[in-house]
Design a protein around this motif. Structure first.
Motif, PDB file in Angstrom:
ATOM      1  N   SER A  55     -16.767  -4.261  10.520  1.00  0.00           N
ATOM      2  CA  SER A  55     -16.223  -3.646   9.312  1.00  0.00           C
ATOM      3  C   SER A  55     -15.246  -4.608   8.639  1.00  0.00           C
ATOM      4  O   SER A  55     -14.523  -5.341   9.302  1.00  0.00           O
ATOM      5  CB  SER A  55     -15.498  -2.338   9.649  1.00  0.00           C
ATOM      6  OG  SER A  55     -14.785  -1.847   8.533  1.00  0.00           O
ATOM      7  N   ASN A  56     -15.255  -4.594   7.320  1.00  0.00           N
ATOM      8  CA  ASN A  56     -14.304  -5.370   6.518  1.00  0.00           C
ATOM      9  C   ASN A  56     -13.433  -4.425   5.688  1.00  0.00           C
ATOM     10  O   ASN A  56     -13.005  -4.748   4.584  1.00  0.00           O
ATOM     11  CB  ASN A  56     -15.051  -6.342   5.607  1.00  0.00           C
ATOM     12  CG  ASN A  56     -15.808  -7.396   6.388  1.00  0.00           C
ATOM     13  OD1 ASN A  56     -15.243  -8.392   6.818  1.00  0.00           O
ATOM     14  ND2 ASN A  56     -17.109  -7.170   6.578  1.00  0.00           N
ATOM     15  N   LYS A  57     -13.175  -3.253   6.254  1.00  0.00           N
ATOM     16  CA  LYS A  57     -12.498  -2.193   5.522  1.00  0.00           C
ATOM     17  C   LYS A  57     -11.125  -2.608   5.005  1.00  0.00           C
ATOM     18  O   LYS A  57     -10.797  -2.375   3.829  1.00  0.00           O
ATOM     19  CB  LYS A  57     -12.359  -0.953   6.410  1.00  0.00           C
ATOM     20  CG  LYS A  57     -11.694   0.236   5.729  1.00  0.00           C
ATOM     21  CD  LYS A  57     -11.678   1.433   6.655  1.00  0.00           C
ATOM     22  CE  LYS A  57     -11.034   2.640   5.987  1.00  0.00           C
ATOM     23  NZ  LYS A  57     -11.054   3.821   6.877  1.00  0.00           N
ATOM     24  N   GLU A  58     -10.302  -3.202   5.849  1.00  0.00           N
ATOM     25  CA  GLU A  58      -8.946  -3.546   5.430  1.00  0.00           C
ATOM     26  C   GLU A  58      -8.961  -4.569   4.308  1.00  0.00           C
ATOM     27  O   GLU A  58      -8.163  -4.493   3.370  1.00  0.00           O
ATOM     28  CB  GLU A  58      -8.143  -4.069   6.626  1.00  0.00           C
ATOM     29  CG  GLU A  58      -7.890  -3.019   7.698  1.00  0.00           C
ATOM     30  CD  GLU A  58      -7.213  -1.777   7.142  1.00  0.00           C
ATOM     31  OE1 GLU A  58      -6.238  -1.923   6.375  1.00  0.00           O
ATOM     32  OE2 GLU A  58      -7.659  -0.664   7.465  1.00  0.00           O
ATOM     33  N   LEU A  59      -9.867  -5.522   4.376  1.00  0.00           N
ATOM     34  CA  LEU A  59      -9.996  -6.521   3.318  1.00  0.00           C
ATOM     35  C   LEU A  59     -10.427  -5.870   2.007  1.00  0.00           C
ATOM     36  O   LEU A  59      -9.880  -6.159   0.938  1.00  0.00           O
ATOM     37  CB  LEU A  59     -11.007  -7.590   3.738  1.00  0.00           C
ATOM     38  CG  LEU A  59     -11.375  -8.650   2.692  1.00  0.00           C
ATOM     39  CD1 LEU A  59     -10.147  -9.366   2.164  1.00  0.00           C
ATOM     40  CD2 LEU A  59     -12.372  -9.640   3.280  1.00  0.00           C
ATOM     41  N   ILE A  60     -11.383  -4.969   2.078  1.00  0.00           N
ATOM     42  CA  ILE A  60     -11.868  -4.309   0.861  1.00  0.00           C
ATOM     43  C   ILE A  60     -10.786  -3.414   0.269  1.00  0.00           C
ATOM     44  O   ILE A  60     -10.659  -3.307  -0.958  1.00  0.00           O
ATOM     45  CB  ILE A  60     -13.160  -3.520   1.159  1.00  0.00           C
ATOM     46  CG1 ILE A  60     -14.271  -4.492   1.570  1.00  0.00           C
ATOM     47  CG2 ILE A  60     -13.593  -2.700  -0.061  1.00  0.00           C
ATOM     48  CD1 ILE A  60     -15.558  -3.822   2.002  1.00  0.00           C
ATOM     49  N   LYS A  61      -9.972  -2.795   1.121  1.00  0.00           N
ATOM     50  CA  LYS A  61      -8.844  -2.009   0.612  1.00  0.00           C
ATOM     51  C   LYS A  61      -7.910  -2.889  -0.212  1.00  0.00           C
ATOM     52  O   LYS A  61      -7.378  -2.458  -1.242  1.00  0.00           O
ATOM     53  CB  LYS A  61      -8.090  -1.353   1.765  1.00  0.00           C
ATOM     54  CG  LYS A  61      -8.803  -0.151   2.366  1.00  0.00           C
ATOM     55  CD  LYS A  61      -8.186   0.293   3.670  1.00  0.00           C
ATOM     56  CE  LYS A  61      -6.749   0.746   3.518  1.00  0.00           C
ATOM     57  NZ  LYS A  61      -6.193   1.269   4.801  1.00  0.00           N
ATOM     58  N   LEU A  63      -8.819  -5.480  -1.945  1.00  0.00           N
ATOM     59  CA  LEU A  63      -9.505  -5.758  -3.208  1.00  0.00           C
ATOM     60  C   LEU A  63      -9.378  -4.576  -4.166  1.00  0.00           C
ATOM     61  O   LEU A  63      -9.231  -4.756  -5.385  1.00  0.00           O
ATOM     62  CB  LEU A  63     -10.982  -6.070  -2.960  1.00  0.00           C
ATOM     63  CG  LEU A  63     -11.304  -7.272  -2.069  1.00  0.00           C
ATOM     64  CD1 LEU A  63     -12.814  -7.501  -2.024  1.00  0.00           C
ATOM     65  CD2 LEU A  63     -10.585  -8.514  -2.538  1.00  0.00           C
ATOM     66  N   LEU A  64      -9.438  -3.357  -3.630  1.00  0.00           N
ATOM     67  CA  LEU A  64      -9.322  -2.162  -4.474  1.00  0.00           C
ATOM     68  C   LEU A  64      -7.974  -2.104  -5.182  1.00  0.00           C
ATOM     69  O   LEU A  64      -7.859  -1.501  -6.257  1.00  0.00           O
ATOM     70  CB  LEU A  64      -9.506  -0.901  -3.624  1.00  0.00           C
ATOM     71  CG  LEU A  64     -10.906  -0.645  -3.060  1.00  0.00           C
ATOM     72  CD1 LEU A  64     -10.887   0.551  -2.120  1.00  0.00           C
ATOM     73  CD2 LEU A  64     -11.904  -0.428  -4.185  1.00  0.00           C
ATOM     74  N   ALA A  65      -6.964  -2.719  -4.595  1.00  0.00           N
ATOM     75  CA  ALA A  65      -5.625  -2.694  -5.190  1.00  0.00           C
ATOM     76  C   ALA A  65      -5.488  -3.662  -6.360  1.00  0.00           C
ATOM     77  O   ALA A  65      -4.540  -3.547  -7.132  1.00  0.00           O
ATOM     78  CB  ALA A  65      -4.576  -3.027  -4.126  1.00  0.00           C
ATOM     79  N   ILE A  66      -6.442  -4.596  -6.510  1.00  0.00           N
ATOM     80  CA  ILE A  66      -6.271  -5.607  -7.556  1.00  0.00           C
ATOM     81  C   ILE A  66      -7.353  -5.583  -8.629  1.00  0.00           C
ATOM     82  O   ILE A  66      -7.118  -6.044  -9.745  1.00  0.00           O
ATOM     83  CB  ILE A  66      -6.176  -7.022  -6.945  1.00  0.00           C
ATOM     84  CG1 ILE A  66      -7.412  -7.349  -6.107  1.00  0.00           C
ATOM     85  CG2 ILE A  66      -4.912  -7.166  -6.107  1.00  0.00           C
ATOM     86  CD1 ILE A  66      -7.404  -8.763  -5.534  1.00  0.00           C
ATOM     87  N   VAL A  67      -8.537  -5.056  -8.319  1.00  0.00           N
ATOM     88  CA  VAL A  67      -9.617  -5.032  -9.314  1.00  0.00           C
ATOM     89  C   VAL A  67     -10.421  -3.746  -9.187  1.00  0.00           C
ATOM     90  O   VAL A  67     -10.455  -3.129  -8.121  1.00  0.00           O
ATOM     91  CB  VAL A  67     -10.574  -6.241  -9.150  1.00  0.00           C
ATOM     92  CG1 VAL A  67      -9.890  -7.539  -9.522  1.00  0.00           C
ATOM     93  CG2 VAL A  67     -11.144  -6.309  -7.752  1.00  0.00           C
ATOM     94  N   PRO A  68     -11.095  -3.316 -10.263  1.00  0.00           N
ATOM     95  CA  PRO A  68     -11.949  -2.130 -10.174  1.00  0.00           C
ATOM     96  C   PRO A  68     -13.232  -2.461  -9.409  1.00  0.00           C
ATOM     97  O   PRO A  68     -13.949  -3.407  -9.759  1.00  0.00           O
ATOM     98  CB  PRO A  68     -12.247  -1.783 -11.639  1.00  0.00           C
ATOM     99  CG  PRO A  68     -12.093  -3.083 -12.376  1.00  0.00           C
ATOM    100  CD  PRO A  68     -11.035  -3.852 -11.646  1.00  0.00           C
ATOM    101  N   CYS A  69     -13.515  -1.701  -8.362  1.00  0.00           N
ATOM    102  CA  CYS A  69     -14.652  -2.006  -7.486  1.00  0.00           C
ATOM    103  C   CYS A  69     -15.558  -0.799  -7.296  1.00  0.00           C
ATOM    104  O   CYS A  69     -15.089   0.331  -7.197  1.00  0.00           O
ATOM    105  CB  CYS A  69     -14.173  -2.445  -6.099  1.00  0.00           C
ATOM    106  SG  CYS A  69     -13.100  -3.883  -6.049  1.00  0.00           S
ATOM    107  N   LEU A  87      -9.483   6.024  -1.642  1.00  0.00           N
ATOM    108  CA  LEU A  87      -8.802   4.738  -1.519  1.00  0.00           C
ATOM    109  C   LEU A  87      -8.796   3.956  -2.832  1.00  0.00           C
ATOM    110  O   LEU A  87      -8.099   2.949  -2.944  1.00  0.00           O
ATOM    111  CB  LEU A  87      -9.469   3.892  -0.427  1.00  0.00           C
ATOM    112  CG  LEU A  87      -9.196   4.321   1.016  1.00  0.00           C
ATOM    113  CD1 LEU A  87     -10.100   3.560   1.979  1.00  0.00           C
ATOM    114  CD2 LEU A  87      -7.723   4.103   1.363  1.00  0.00           C
ATOM    115  N   GLY A  88      -9.580   4.421  -3.810  1.00  0.00           N
ATOM    116  CA  GLY A  88      -9.538   3.785  -5.118  1.00  0.00           C
ATOM    117  C   GLY A  88     -10.840   3.210  -5.624  1.00  0.00           C
ATOM    118  O   GLY A  88     -10.879   2.640  -6.716  1.00  0.00           O
ATOM    119  N   ALA A  89     -11.914   3.326  -4.849  1.00  0.00           N
ATOM    120  CA  ALA A  89     -13.206   2.842  -5.332  1.00  0.00           C
ATOM    121  C   ALA A  89     -13.600   3.612  -6.592  1.00  0.00           C
ATOM    122  O   ALA A  89     -13.520   4.836  -6.623  1.00  0.00           O
ATOM    123  CB  ALA A  89     -14.279   3.014  -4.263  1.00  0.00           C
TER     124      ALA A  89
END
Length: 429
Positions: A55-61, A63-69, A87-89
């Protein structure tokens, strides 16, 4: 339009050919996401989660804080989908889990069904097994339950052989009001323009990473202009969406703006590029570029520095700002250099006074009985709250972004009141 794609494996940005062969490793996804996010939503796919090997969950979290994903990979149940949305997706991408039973429990406009097709047959299990189902049948089954589809042409994926125009157009029409995104085979900006004309977005990975074309070329490909000079009218706004002025852009200026992440436009008077603030010092940090629905006008969202956007010295070309924007600028100037004797200076020097006034005005707002009184008291509450927030380093844009983010949450907190200590507003003991 273009949907840049970031596929993540073992914490790194990768590209695969045919879903199997490792073609390249582009490294840390964060700087890539910051660049790609300048043109809108990006697709982030957790390949490890999709294959059940990590899982790359923490990394993707992050990314969600800086760009729309829009997020995909390993989302196989309702709970995981809702967690990503909370979480913001902006959207979640479901593959084999895109069943009517699961989709019916999710917000339609926030869900994309991924359909992997090899020569028009749906394939699963890492593209190794044919289901015998046609992609059209799956679209018919799911189009009333999802806001969009991601159709990947497996036989073309990672090979940059071009998109099949007839299939893109037919599938887009089949999907109805569910927005179609196509992937696999994008070779040139012309593929993106064709997809856009056909009512679809194009998800692009390999072509961007190998330098087949630039992000700017992909973004401008669908644009059109009805002007003899070929320029695009461009509305410039700040991070809160307040209009600063009207300028013009060219393909060249858009490319330079994306390269430098600054406000760069086309100067009609001098010809060529105009870098805002290059001589005045009133520079702009580029936050995003979007196009209107007709693809003939642009909006630059920027963070404006210095005195303002207009050459007259005002914040906007339509005069100075009013309302909350003006209040924020006033408070910011007081934070930097509040004159002795000013009320803001008193509040900044006396945290107890600020706390007391904020609680007092909140209580008076709740006691207001007329619209006029409510307006008066609400203005007081907003003023004191903004002073407190800005003193701690927050901005109005960040507060608004937080509110926007909360509207996208699927899971709602109960919102019960916390116990009030004795002696403060709200305590009825």
């Amino acid at each position: 339009m273009i949907i840049p794609s970031i596929d993540i494996a073992n914490g790194s940005t990768v590209q695969l050919v045919g879903g199997k062969d490792h073609a390249l490793d582009a490294g840390d996804p964060k700087p890539i996401a910051e660049k790609f996010g300048l043109v809108g939503e990006i697709a982030v796919i957790d390949l490890d989660a999709a294959r059940g090997i990590g899982s790359n969950k923490e990394l993707i979290k992050d990314l969600l804080a800086i760009v729309p994903c829009r997020v995909g990979g390993g989302i196989r149940d309702v709970e995981t989908a809702i967690e990503w949305l909370d979480l913001g997706a902006r959207k979640v991408i479901l593959g084999t889990a895109a069943t009517p039973e699961i989709l019916s429990q999710l917000p339609r406009d926030r869900v994309i069904a991924a359909l992997d097709t090899e020569h028009d047959d749906i394939v699963v299990e890492g593209w190794t097994k044919s289901t015998g189902l046609k992609v059209e049948d799956r679209i018919d089954e799911l189009k009333d339950l999802v806001g969009g589809f991601l159709v990947t042409f497996v036989e073309l994926e990672g090979r940059m052989g071009g998109l099949p125009e007839d299939r893109v157009r037919a599938l887009s029409e089949r999907a109805g009001d569910a927005r179609m995104t196509v992937a696999g085979g994008v070779r040139t900006p012309a593929d993106i323009a064709m997809a856009d004309r056909s009512g679809a977005d194009a998800q692009v990975g390999m072509a961007l990473y190998t330098g087949a074309f630039s992000l700017a070329d992909g973004f401008t490909a669908p644009l059109k202009s009805d002007r003899p000079d070929g320029l695009y009218p461009t509305v410039v706004t700040d991070e809160r969406g307040v209009t600063l002025g009207l300028v013009y852009s060219s393909d060249e200026s858009v490319a330079e703006a994306l390269r430098t992440q600054r406000g760069v436009y086309h100067s009609r008077s001098r010809g060529g590029l105009w870098v805002k603030g290059e001589t005045s010092g009133d520079t702009q940090e580029l936050l995003s570029i979007t196009t209107d629905c007709d693809r003939d006008a642009l909006r630059f969202t920027v963070r404006q520095a210095g005195g303002g956007f207009c050459h007259t010295g005002t914040r906007t070309c339509f005069g100075d700002q009013t309302g909350l924007a003006a209040l924020e600028r006033t408070i910011a100037s007081r934070l930097a250099d509040a004159p002795d004797g000013s009320y803001t200076r008193r509040l900044l020097d006396d945290p107890g006074l600020l706390r007391s006034k904020l609680l007092e005005e909140a209580g008076e707002l709740m006691d207001a009985e007329t619209p006029k009184d409510a307006v008066w008291e609400a203005a007081d509450v907003i003023y004191f709250a903004l002073v407190a927030a800005m003193q701690r380093g927050a901005t109005l844009a960040e507060i608004e972004a937080m509110l926007d983010g909360r509207t996208r949450k699927v899971t709602r907190r109960p919102g019960n009141a916390k116990p009030s200590p004795a002696g403060v507003a709200g305590d009825k003991s």
